[in-house]
Write a protein that holds these residues in place. Sequence first.
Motif: not given
Length: 671
Positions: A337-340, A367-372, A399-404
């Motif tokens: 996992r990474a933090e931006r 992304l918030a809708d689960g797409l990557q 910028a709105q990605a929920t996770s990296w």
Amino acid sequence: MRSRCLQLLLLLALLVSGTAAFATQRALLVGVSELVNQPQALWLQAPRNDVMLMRQTLVKQGFAPTDVTVLADGVAGASLPEAERINEALARLLEQSRPGDFVMLYFSGHGTRVRDSTKRYQEPDGLAENFLARDARGTDASGGSLPGGLRDVDFDRWIRAFLGKNVFVWSVFDTCSAASMTRSGAAQPPEDAGPADDEVRFRGVRAGQLAASGPAAAPPPMQALPEAAAGVPRARYVAFFASESHQVTPELRLPRKARNARPQGLLTWAVAEALQQKPATWRDLFNGVLDLYPPVIEELESRFPARELPSPVAEGNLDLPVFANASAPLSTRPVWRAERAGGSLTLKAGLLDGLEPGQELRIVATLADGLQRTAQGRLAQADLGSARLAVPPALAELAQATSWSVTPMGEPASAALRVRSDSALPGGLSLDYPASIRTAGEAQADVRWVDLGAAGGRLELLSPAFVVAAEAGSASSGIVVRDMAEARVRLQALAQLKWMSRLAELAKDGRLDGFDAVLEVRDDSRVLRSANVRDTAGGALQLRPGERAELMVRNGSGQSIDLVVVGVDAQGVLRSVYPEDQGEANRFERGTRESPASKRFALPWLKPGRPARLLVLAAPAQARSAPRLFGAGTAEALTHTAELRVRGQLTPERERQVYGALLRWTNPAAP
């Protein structure tokens, strides 16, 4: 004749596919809100809601409602979750299960830790984790098991029994003291959760509370536990835990600030929410769980600043597809996992995890809708415990990605075993990241492979670092192997040994205050010689006839430790010391200087006058951070599980301390 053959082939195909086609998904959901033999102040609100939420979630995932068994108080039509009924339900589920089936074992409620002298395996702190059934009572001072408690060793036996039938097991424990609940392991006393009308309750009961408040303890009933199944690999196994073994976990109204919020266990709610994103693997699901934790944790930190909040834990073969009975992972490379922050991504992994500057990586933004969205990048900087890279231009606008997350595209060149060979290398080589094997020219080679045809082959050790893997007199002539299978094992061990040497070199100047590992030489009655592994060479503790070696590990650092102990015997075979069972994790209990957590490990493969090596590597485990196996798994581990344990990473990691040493015993007769 041809038609008959085709019919036979079709019949065989149907038989092969039959297991998958008719495999059944079943679940046992246990929620204990009321401890009827204890004061109501110890009762919980959410477990009855948890089992219903999990049941609804599983039905949406394709489970038949009739295949989901619920034991809970306050749930219409459900049996009461008493200890004997729980064991009976597990026994029925085991009897129903067939090879290829999938089973979920879910438990929500209180946990506690007691001293249990009946356990075969003793945790470093001497305590055993117990899930409290509805009829749990206080224990006495005899060190026996807790009446109405289901012990960690009991869960371990049930899980092994299912695995022995080739049934996939997913366990979820939304309890305190959860992370050792499936092990064959002084708890942090729960603080006041708040005033009586506070919505937040913490799951966790001190054993002393049960002893003082319950009726006189009664002997535990005879429980129908399955026969112990030894040596069962945990290839088809995943478990999620709400907390580490010394922590408590909250229940509160979820979703936060929603009109339909109701009391739920935090882990249960997060699992149900994350499953809605249709994760492909168990790792994806666990990462989705972690993504939901930060807002809740931040709120609880502000309300309960003195409390250690839970670190969710996952265990098992996380790279398998969800809800499928499979043993082959979709990927064997690590996912970090990474933090931006602005244009940079920071990883909670570094040189000790097999990363190096300039390495090519695959970056995934969810992304918030689960797409990557994915792109490639290159690592800019790597320290012992952290690394940094730039956000790839193709992902810069997200910028709105929920996770990296970040995955290496390949193994680092510096860790590769370089082999010179005029013929093909043995097939089927399997190594855990970052170890690898590459062909090389004479000048760069660590090892030369000579294929002797029907006579087997010979491994000539060109690097002085590998002399320990040879028998006396064979360093110059080489190691003769009988067949390709033995050659494969030897090459894999040499590749791991090269990485172990690299780890020891990286950690040689590190410090880990309060932690030490002492090698002891003993006879049948006493310790004859001892030394800290950081302060001695193996030659100073050579074994003599009639002596044996043991390793004593003590953790008085005040925090949990990620620990790996692995050896190489005289035959060049890797020996896993800790974790001993490849289905368990490498998290070592926390202790203090006044009361350290300690454990003694036997090293029977160390023999007088024989070469060997022993690696000890430890780093402090951060709250809600990833544990580190350091790529030091054995070949057996590689066969059975892609990764043993992962913790959630939610908070920035400080510079890690590290303790590392590689002891070497040489054969006095060797040149």
